[in-house]
Design a protein around this motif. Structure first.
Motif, PDB file in Angstrom:
ATOM      1  N   ASP A  52       0.928  -1.314  -0.122  1.00 41.11           N
ATOM      2  CA  ASP A  52      -0.130   0.048   0.005  1.00 41.11           C
ATOM      3  C   ASP A  52       0.940   1.282   0.133  1.00 41.11           C
ATOM      4  O   ASP A  52       0.509   2.344  -0.608  1.00 41.11           O
ATOM      5  N   SER A  53       2.000   1.245   0.669  1.00 39.63           N
ATOM      6  CA  SER A  53       3.027   2.192   0.756  1.00 39.63           C
ATOM      7  C   SER A  53       3.454   2.727  -0.761  1.00 39.63           C
ATOM      8  O   SER A  53       4.054   3.865  -0.576  1.00 39.63           O
ATOM      9  N   ILE A  54       3.778   1.680  -1.159  1.00 36.67           N
ATOM     10  CA  ILE A  54       4.296   2.021  -2.736  1.00 36.67           C
ATOM     11  C   ILE A  54       3.346   2.966  -3.253  1.00 36.67           C
ATOM     12  O   ILE A  54       3.907   4.011  -3.898  1.00 36.67           O
ATOM     13  N   ALA A  55       2.066   2.509  -3.529  1.00 37.79           N
ATOM     14  CA  ALA A  55       0.926   3.499  -4.201  1.00 37.79           C
ATOM     15  C   ALA A  55       1.299   4.793  -3.551  1.00 37.79           C
ATOM     16  O   ALA A  55       1.092   5.820  -4.156  1.00 37.79           O
ATOM     17  N   LEU A  56       1.063   5.240  -2.269  1.00 38.23           N
ATOM     18  CA  LEU A  56       1.124   6.160  -1.560  1.00 38.23           C
ATOM     19  C   LEU A  56       2.379   7.077  -1.842  1.00 38.23           C
ATOM     20  O   LEU A  56       2.161   8.175  -2.202  1.00 38.23           O
ATOM     21  N   THR A  57       3.312   6.523  -1.749  1.00 36.73           N
ATOM     22  CA  THR A  57       4.610   7.116  -2.017  1.00 36.73           C
ATOM     23  C   THR A  57       4.630   7.700  -3.576  1.00 36.73           C
ATOM     24  O   THR A  57       5.054   8.712  -3.771  1.00 36.73           O
ATOM     25  N   GLU A  58       4.375   6.771  -4.523  1.00 32.46           N
ATOM     26  CA  GLU A  58       4.244   7.322  -5.802  1.00 32.46           C
ATOM     27  C   GLU A  58       3.291   8.403  -5.898  1.00 32.46           C
ATOM     28  O   GLU A  58       3.744   9.425  -6.823  1.00 32.46           O
ATOM     29  N   GLU A  59       2.273   8.540  -5.545  1.00 31.69           N
ATOM     30  CA  GLU A  59       1.408   9.275  -5.503  1.00 31.69           C
ATOM     31  C   GLU A  59       1.875  10.665  -4.631  1.00 31.69           C
ATOM     32  O   GLU A  59       1.882  12.037  -5.388  1.00 31.69           O
ATOM     33  N   MET A  60       2.553  10.609  -3.575  1.00 32.91           N
ATOM     34  CA  MET A  60       3.213  11.685  -3.039  1.00 32.91           C
ATOM     35  C   MET A  60       4.095  12.503  -3.782  1.00 32.91           C
ATOM     36  O   MET A  60       4.145  13.644  -3.741  1.00 32.91           O
ATOM     37  N   ILE A  61       5.049  11.544  -4.441  1.00 32.52           N
ATOM     38  CA  ILE A  61       6.343  12.071  -5.222  1.00 32.52           C
ATOM     39  C   ILE A  61       5.591  13.069  -6.212  1.00 32.52           C
ATOM     40  O   ILE A  61       5.919  14.123  -6.677  1.00 32.52           O
ATOM     41  N   LYS A  62       4.684  12.418  -7.082  1.00 29.04           N
ATOM     42  CA  LYS A  62       4.236  13.141  -8.399  1.00 29.04           C
ATOM     43  C   LYS A  62       3.376  14.368  -7.807  1.00 29.04           C
ATOM     44  O   LYS A  62       3.443  15.474  -8.333  1.00 29.04           O
ATOM     45  N   ALA A  63       2.621  14.397  -6.579  1.00 22.77           N
ATOM     46  CA  ALA A  63       1.913  15.467  -6.176  1.00 22.77           C
ATOM     47  C   ALA A  63       2.789  16.588  -5.475  1.00 22.77           C
ATOM     48  O   ALA A  63       2.345  17.655  -5.407  1.00 22.77           O
ATOM     49  N   THR A  64       4.110  16.499  -5.324  1.00 20.56           N
ATOM     50  CA  THR A  64       4.744  17.275  -4.411  1.00 20.56           C
ATOM     51  C   THR A  64       6.071  17.809  -5.363  1.00 20.56           C
ATOM     52  O   THR A  64       6.679  18.838  -4.650  1.00 20.56           O
ATOM     53  N   ALA A  65       6.306  17.339  -6.349  1.00 16.62           N
ATOM     54  CA  ALA A  65       7.250  17.421  -7.202  1.00 16.62           C
ATOM     55  C   ALA A  65       7.584  19.137  -7.335  1.00 16.62           C
ATOM     56  O   ALA A  65       6.513  19.432  -7.925  1.00 16.62           O
ATOM     57  N   ILE A  66       8.840  19.572  -7.274  1.00 17.80           N
ATOM     58  CA  ILE A  66       8.988  20.940  -7.532  1.00 17.80           C
ATOM     59  C   ILE A  66       9.244  21.371  -9.020  1.00 17.80           C
ATOM     60  O   ILE A  66       9.734  22.357  -9.433  1.00 17.80           O
ATOM     61  N   SER A  67       9.578  20.055  -9.689  1.00 20.78           N
ATOM     62  CA  SER A  67       9.792  20.101 -11.231  1.00 20.78           C
ATOM     63  C   SER A  67       9.119  19.191 -11.879  1.00 20.78           C
ATOM     64  O   SER A  67       8.422  18.429 -11.210  1.00 20.78           O
ATOM     65  N   GLU A  68       9.386  18.820 -13.317  1.00 17.90           N
ATOM     66  CA  GLU A  68       9.045  17.564 -14.113  1.00 17.90           C
ATOM     67  C   GLU A  68      10.047  17.038 -14.666  1.00 17.90           C
ATOM     68  O   GLU A  68      10.158  17.089 -16.117  1.00 17.90           O
ATOM     69  N   PRO A  69      10.763  16.312 -14.129  1.00 13.59           N
ATOM     70  CA  PRO A  69      12.016  15.579 -14.563  1.00 13.59           C
ATOM     71  C   PRO A  69      11.509  14.233 -15.523  1.00 13.59           C
ATOM     72  O   PRO A  69      10.431  13.772 -15.434  1.00 13.59           O
TER      73      PRO A  69
END
Length: 324
Positions: free
Chosen positions: A117-134
């Motif tokens: 479950d934490s994989i999905a949460l972490t993926e979502e968090m990184i995309k939602a909080t990113a300061i750029s679009e690498p």
């Protein structure tokens, strides 16, 4: 040297992280960076200092390598899902591209979650909080088990390698030097660090799951496989995150503490190294079912910022302070 862009990027990232977790109902918590006890981890060397008081005398204290020890106590006391951004400290770290003795960590615990479950949460968090679009952020994550990765990149059958003799033979086949009486974990790491980790894709997030049970940690074991419910996440070849389905069995936690504290003391005794004291009450905690993740924020900021080292993103990197 003051770098406005780096400071703003860090502030934006932290603000985004706080908004993400509080928006999902997590409670932001704040815990000490000094503690009289730690969780025994022989692979991590700690900083110690001396607390002195005219009434209570002197007592050795330790700079925390992570806030886990206090956050789990909060969970056992009835907290909801929680997160924290904190400063952490690890001694004897390299002063290299992705290492600094003091670093920033995001730690988060989610009730009723397992590590998947934490994989999905972490993926979502990184995309939602990113300061750029690498570019790596635009590509689908790779989720791969350690068993699959060992075969893919080193042609080592990890199930057969549960027998140390087979693991050693495989290391020697790969032209690795293996000292006599080396521990299973050390021989495994020789193969992993030489052949597997450098071969992981660098164009996406990589979640490497199901770590061998011989690598001791407070993650729950599988009942039917010799692995732990643990993953690590890499971006651009750099380890960024670590996550467990947390061990809640008190007897298994007690056994871990006793074994790892003994190992820590035996390895450091007589070497002048800090021997931290284990928390005597930790394994009595009634920890709820949960999954906990930890992310190195200096490294995450680096891969989002597009850099190759963390030093330019730190206000006062340790190597620069030593050069004064």
């Amino acid at each position: 040297m003051f770098d406005y862009k780096a400071q703003k990027a860090r502030g934006d990232l932290y603000r985004n992280i706080r908004a993400f977790f509080t928006g999902k109902g997590y409670l932001e918590v704040f815990t000490p960076t000094l503690s009289p006890y730690l969780i025994p981890e022989p692979t991590i060397k700690t900083f110690s200092t001396l607390f002195s008081n005219e009434f209570t005398g002197e007592r050795e204290m330790y700079m925390i390598p992570s806030p886990e020890i206090f956050m789990k106590e909060m969970l056992a006391s009835g907290s909801p899902s929680i997160f924290q951004i904190s400063s952490c400290f690890r001694n004897a770290e390299q002063l290299g591209d992705v290492h600094n003795p003091e670093f920033s960590m995001l730690e988060y615990y989610t009730l009723d979650y397992d590590e998947k479950d934490s994989i999905a949460l972490t993926e979502e968090m990184i995309k939602a909080t990113a300061i750029s679009e690498p570019q790596w952020l635009k590509n689908k994550s790779l989720i791969i088990t350690m068993e699959e990765a060992m075969w893919e990149y080193a042609k080592v059958d990890l199930l057969k390698a549960q027998e140390y003799s087979h693991l050693r033979e495989e290391a020697e086949r790969l032209s690795l030097y293996v000292p006599d009486e080396e521990a299973w974990e050390d021989t495994f790491n020789r193969i992993f660090l030489t052949y597997v980790e450098p071969s992981l894709p660098t164009d996406r997030e990589v979640y490497l799951t199901d770590y061998p049970k011989q690598i001791e940690c407070l993650a729950e074991d599988y009942d039917d496989r010799p692995y732990k419910k643990r993953w690590e996440m890499y971006i651009k070849g750099v380890e960024i995150a670590n996550c467990y389905k947390e061990e809640t069995d008190k007897e298994k936690t007690r056994a871990y503490f006793e074994k790892e504290q003994k190992k820590l003391e035996e390895e450091r005794n007589g070497k002048g190294e800090t021997i931290s004291k284990a928390d005597p009450n930790f394994y009595t905690l009634s920890l709820p079912k949960c999954s906990g993740g930890a992310i190195g924020l200096d490294r995450l900021l680096m891969v989002e910022y597009g850099g190759e080292e963390i030093a330019p993103l730190l206000s006062f990197p340790m190597n620069a302070l030593f050069e004064r």
